[in-house]
Design an enzyme around this catalytic site. Structure first.
Site, PDB file in Angstrom:
ATOM      1  CD  GLU A 113      -2.996  -1.128   2.223  1.00  8.36           C
ATOM      2  OE1 GLU A 113      -2.630  -0.610   3.302  1.00  8.36           O
ATOM      3  OE2 GLU A 113      -4.088  -1.672   2.070  1.00  8.36           O
ATOM      4  CD  GLU A 144       4.962 -20.671  11.839  1.00 10.12           C
ATOM      5  OE1 GLU A 144       5.045 -20.813  13.071  1.00 10.12           O
ATOM      6  OE2 GLU A 144       4.023 -20.073  11.284  1.00 10.12           O
TER       7      GLU A 144
END
Length: 331
Positions: A113, A144
């Site tokens: 963004e 992860e």
């Protein structure tokens, strides 16, 4: 640069675990760390599946309201991070997020963004997520636990001391996030740990720490809830405040907005009109002359300049509109 403002380390037992990090109900507690607070089960919420829908939603809403207060308790630390990041980015550095699962996706969202909101190059704010881009839309939970992936991802960025890497993890234990912070620190970059538990491995690995303690989740262990909200709030603050410090806004106006569709063209028009008070025709002419760049159009109108001169003054001022205006008005 050791500026981690965490509390003094708790006493440790011979195994090396923090005494406060051991589960007293575990018969093998000398070797098994307790679950982080964000992973614990709140006994009062054990029967949420039997609640009427409206009551369930009230419970969630009540818990959600505790998150801004938890973030407020970390504002001084967040401010320290903002100023440190902005100082480095002013020298050409980058802001990098690293995380897995929800934390990683929130980093991807914030990075994505920045270009449309602040007109930044996509390479300026970058997000690393365990499992790579496919993990944005599909769970890659096993990734992860592979710190070597983080090492390779960080190495590919060729970080410098001007860069900052923010490791994001609700538990503060995620191996990918911890390894990313360690690799970035070894490369000389500034490192920040953003966690929702205190005294975590992530915070210990980083130079600066933001620890937003949100407590147990209504749905036990689902850290996309309060922890995810807390992380989103902090990342909103971090990127927005950094861009304000870098002159990517004029007051509270998004003067670097990228005009790529009809909605954004209308937004640019409103921004220029708000900043200058000029009439519709003057605003339209200024935006046409500057190729739709709101910041250039504002300078053109307020200082009565032509488009090339406005662009030159903004370049000389590193894009800071207020500085360019002062330069134009003083000749």
């Amino acid at each position: 640069m050791d500026q981690n403002p965490t509390a003094p380390a708790p006493d440790r037992n011979p195994t090396g675990h923090d005494r406060t990090d051991l589960d007293p109900t575990d018969p093998d507690r000398t070797n098994r760390p307790a679950a982080p607070l964000t992973e614990t089960v709140h006994p009062d919420w054990a029967a949420i599946d039997e609640l009427p829908t409206a009551d369930l939603l009230r419970l969630m809403n009540t818990e959600d309201r505790t998150v801004p207060a938890a973030v407020a308790g970390q504002l001084e630390r967040i401010a320290t991070v903002v100023d440190a990041v902005a100082g480095r980015m002013a020298r050409g550095g980058r802001l990098v997020y690293a995380g897995a699962g929800t934390a990683g996706r929130l980093g991807v969202l914030d990075a994505a963004e920045c270009p449309p909101t602040f007109g930044t190059d996509p390479a300026l704010v970058v997000a690393l997520i365990a499992g790579g881009r496919p993990a944005v839309t599909e769970a890659a939970e096993g990734a992860e636990d592979r710190p070597e992936l983080a090492g390779a991802d960080v190495a590919a960025l060729a970080l410098t001391p001007a860069d900052t890497l923010v490791g994001v993890s609700a538990s503060g234990r995620t191996p990918y996030a911890v390894a990313a912070v360690r690799a970035a620190r070894a490369a000389g970059a500034l490192t920040v740990g953003l966690a929702c538990n205190r005294g975590s491995a992530l915070v210990a690995a980083a130079e600066l720490a933001v620890e937003v303690e949100v407590g147990p989740e209504v749905l036990a262990g689902s850290t996309r809830l309060k922890a995810g909200t807390a992380q989103k709030l902090v990342l909103n603050m971090l990127s927005t405040a950094v861009m304000v410090r870098l002159g990517r806004t004029y007051g509270n106006l998004m003067v670097d907005v990228r005009v790529t569709n009809a909605k954004l063209r209308e937004r640019a028009r409103r921004i220029v009109a708000e900043a200058t008070g000029a009439d519709e025709e003057a605003v339209r002419h200024a935006l046409t002359a500057t190729g739709g760049r709101a910041k250039d159009a504002i300078l053109l109108l307020l200082a009565d300049l032509d488009a090339p001169t406005a662009a030159r003054l903004l370049t000389a001022a590193d894009g800071r509109l207020r500085e360019a205006l002062r330069a134009a008005r003083t000749g």
